[in-house]
Design a protein around this motif. Structure first.
Motif, PDB file in Angstrom:
ATOM      1  N   TRP A  70     -45.946 185.673  49.163  1.00  0.00           N
ATOM      2  CA  TRP A  70     -45.485 186.028  50.234  1.00  0.00           C
ATOM      3  C   TRP A  70     -46.135 185.196  51.231  1.00  0.00           C
ATOM      4  CZ3 TRP A  70     -47.901 188.402  54.635  1.00  0.00           C
ATOM      5  CH2 TRP A  70     -47.014 188.221  55.829  1.00  0.00           C
ATOM      6  N   ALA A  71     -47.703 185.344  51.327  1.00  0.00           N
ATOM      7  CA  ALA A  71     -48.351 184.575  52.338  1.00  0.00           C
ATOM      8  C   ALA A  71     -48.383 183.137  52.124  1.00  0.00           C
ATOM      9  CB  ALA A  71     -49.871 184.957  51.812  1.00  0.00           C
ATOM     10  N   LYS A  76     -47.904 180.615  55.420  1.00  0.00           N
ATOM     11  CA  LYS A  76     -48.913 178.989  55.310  1.00  0.00           C
ATOM     12  C   LYS A  76     -47.822 178.021  56.086  1.00  0.00           C
ATOM     13  CE  LYS A  76     -52.074 176.577  52.496  1.00  0.00           C
ATOM     14  NZ  LYS A  76     -52.333 176.276  50.944  1.00  0.00           N
ATOM     15  N   PRO A  77     -46.704 177.661  55.838  1.00  0.00           N
ATOM     16  CA  PRO A  77     -46.076 176.446  56.086  1.00  0.00           C
ATOM     17  C   PRO A  77     -45.676 176.657  57.794  1.00  0.00           C
ATOM     18  CG  PRO A  77     -44.997 177.395  54.400  1.00  0.00           C
ATOM     19  CD  PRO A  77     -45.769 178.478  54.771  1.00  0.00           C
ATOM     20  N   ASN A  78     -45.898 177.985  58.294  1.00  0.00           N
ATOM     21  CA  ASN A  78     -45.523 178.425  59.632  1.00  0.00           C
ATOM     22  C   ASN A  78     -46.598 178.716  60.709  1.00  0.00           C
ATOM     23  OD1 ASN A  78     -42.685 178.116  58.982  1.00  0.00           O
ATOM     24  ND2 ASN A  78     -43.028 180.042  57.718  1.00  0.00           N
ATOM     25  N   VAL A  79     -47.577 178.607  60.125  1.00  0.00           N
ATOM     26  CA  VAL A  79     -48.826 179.031  61.337  1.00  0.00           C
ATOM     27  C   VAL A  79     -49.984 178.077  61.098  1.00  0.00           C
ATOM     28  CG1 VAL A  79     -48.266 181.638  61.079  1.00  0.00           C
ATOM     29  CG2 VAL A  79     -49.850 180.545  59.519  1.00  0.00           C
ATOM     30  N   LYS A  80     -50.735 177.973  62.204  1.00  0.00           N
ATOM     31  CA  LYS A  80     -52.060 177.040  62.163  1.00  0.00           C
ATOM     32  C   LYS A  80     -52.757 177.407  60.806  1.00  0.00           C
ATOM     33  CE  LYS A  80     -52.289 176.181  67.085  1.00  0.00           C
ATOM     34  NZ  LYS A  80     -53.044 176.177  68.402  1.00  0.00           N
TER      35      LYS A  80
END
Length: 383
Positions: A70-71, A76-80
């Motif tokens: 899930w992480a 991963k693709p959506n946060v800094k």
């Protein structure tokens, strides 16, 4: 793919598949079926579980496997990168040691609430809220994105609030800051580059502008107009654990800002710019930064934040001051501005806070004193 065999009068199935998280080859088997038909039906159900979004249905999936994938897939693709690094470390260091071997459906609401309460004994309210948010979001995605659960057992769990806890920021008084900077300017015995005034310039800049350490270390000379006394903050240096440092956007939109520099700071920066060139010429192994960095290591690369923190603490000790961190310079600047009767909105904008409320909440003890002083002046005026 499923295979079947008969052992000791009972049928067994064996399903072979590639794990999506680790990429390793795995097998799942079960025996004890009276007929081959029963084993085939059970194998078909097992294959469906494995292939259904990569996870077992009805909350049967193991927490460790689900949270890891899930992480990577959803966060991963959506946060800094620095945010993902924090999420990943929280999962590995805090969440999985407690819940990793459970199945999703085995997370019990009462047991979870007790865990949250226990965490509050060790961590701040904000930290526990972040931990709970990760768990809650992951399970919500299990329901609405992966559709492998029906209910969220941790929904609307309340994190215990701060009770009778006064949060105070750590800062230097004006006198302490002066003593700190005087000590920084003194040559350190047995130091390699005693002619460098880099730390004097760095800590002076941070103390008189309130910029964050990452913002300071990311600065290039093109960000500074020494003639007009203006400083542009539009990036920050991120130094994740055990990975390569990189330049990122500032903490929030309001963190992108222009700061007016006072005369003493401009003077120190002008001296520092000349001193950088002198140091490169003076020490054989000292290299100029290829990217025109304002602050850099002897090899031309970014200064390491942990090295700056260590130097800061050593200087506190030499100056016989409280053992603080470089972030105390940011707090010191804010407090000194407020004590000088600067407008709260101006202080908030200068620091790059997300809101004026955040500034007021952070420096409550100072703003309360200012309110009391203002009321005293009002009462004197009305007499």
């Amino acid at each position: 793919m499923a295979t079947f065999r008969k052992r000791n009068g009972k049928w067994e199935y064996r399903v072979s598949y590639t794990d999506r998280v680790s990429g390793t080859y795995k097998q799942k088997s079960k025996s004890g079926f009276l007929t081959k038909k029963e084993a085939q039906l059970a194998a078909a159900a097992a294959e469906k579980d494995i292939n259904y979004f990569g996870f077992s249905e009805d909350g049967e999936e193991i927490v460790e496997k689900y949270f890891n994938e899930w992480a990577v897939t959803y966060k991963k693709p959506n946060v800094k990168p620095i945010t993902y690094d924090l999420i990943e470390r929280t999962i590995q260091k805090i969440i999985l040691p407690r819940w990793g071997n459970y199945r999703l459906k085995e997370i019990n609401r009462n047991e979870y609430k007790k865990w949250i309460n226990d965490l509050r004994e060790k961590y701040s309210e904000g930290t526990v809220r972040r931990i709970h948010s990760i768990v809650n979001t992951a399970i919500n995605d299990a329901i609405f994105e992966y559709q492998i659960m029906k209910l969220n057992p941790v929904s609307k769990i309340k994190v215990p609030k701060e009770v009778d806890e006064v949060k105070t920021v750590k800062f230097f008084t004006v006198e302490e800051l002066e003593r700190f900077l005087e000590e920084v300017a003194k040559p350190v015995k047995n130091a390699k580059y005693t002619k460098s005034m880099q730390y004097t310039a760095l800590f002076t800049l941070m103390a008189r502008t309130g910029i964050r350490i990452g913002e300071a270390l990311a600065l290039t000379w093109s960000d500074i107009d020494l003639e007009k006394g203006r400083l542009q903050i539009n990036k920050t240096l991120v130094y994740p654990r055990n990975t390569t440092p990189y330049i990122s956007t500032p903490k929030s939109k309001r963190s992108i800002r222009e700061i007016q520099l006072d005369a003493p700071t401009v003077k120190v920066l002008k001296r520092h710019r000349i001193n950088r060139k002198e140091v490169v010429l003076l020490y054989e192994n000292y290299k100029q930064s290829d990217t025109d960095l304002v602050f850099f290591q002897h090899d031309g690369r970014w200064l390491r934040t942990n090295v700056v923190r260590e130097y800061f603490k050593k200087n506190c000790k030499r100056a016989n001051l409280p053992d603080l961190s470089p972030h105390a310079l940011r707090h010191s600047h804010a407090v000194h501005l407020l004590e000088a009767k600067a407008d709260l909105a101006y202080v908030s904008k200068r620091l790059g806070h997300a809101s004026i409320k955040m500034t007021g909440d952070t420096y409550t003890h100072i703003t309360k004193k200012i309110e009391d002083d203002s009321l005293d002046l009002y009462q004197l005026y009305m007499k």
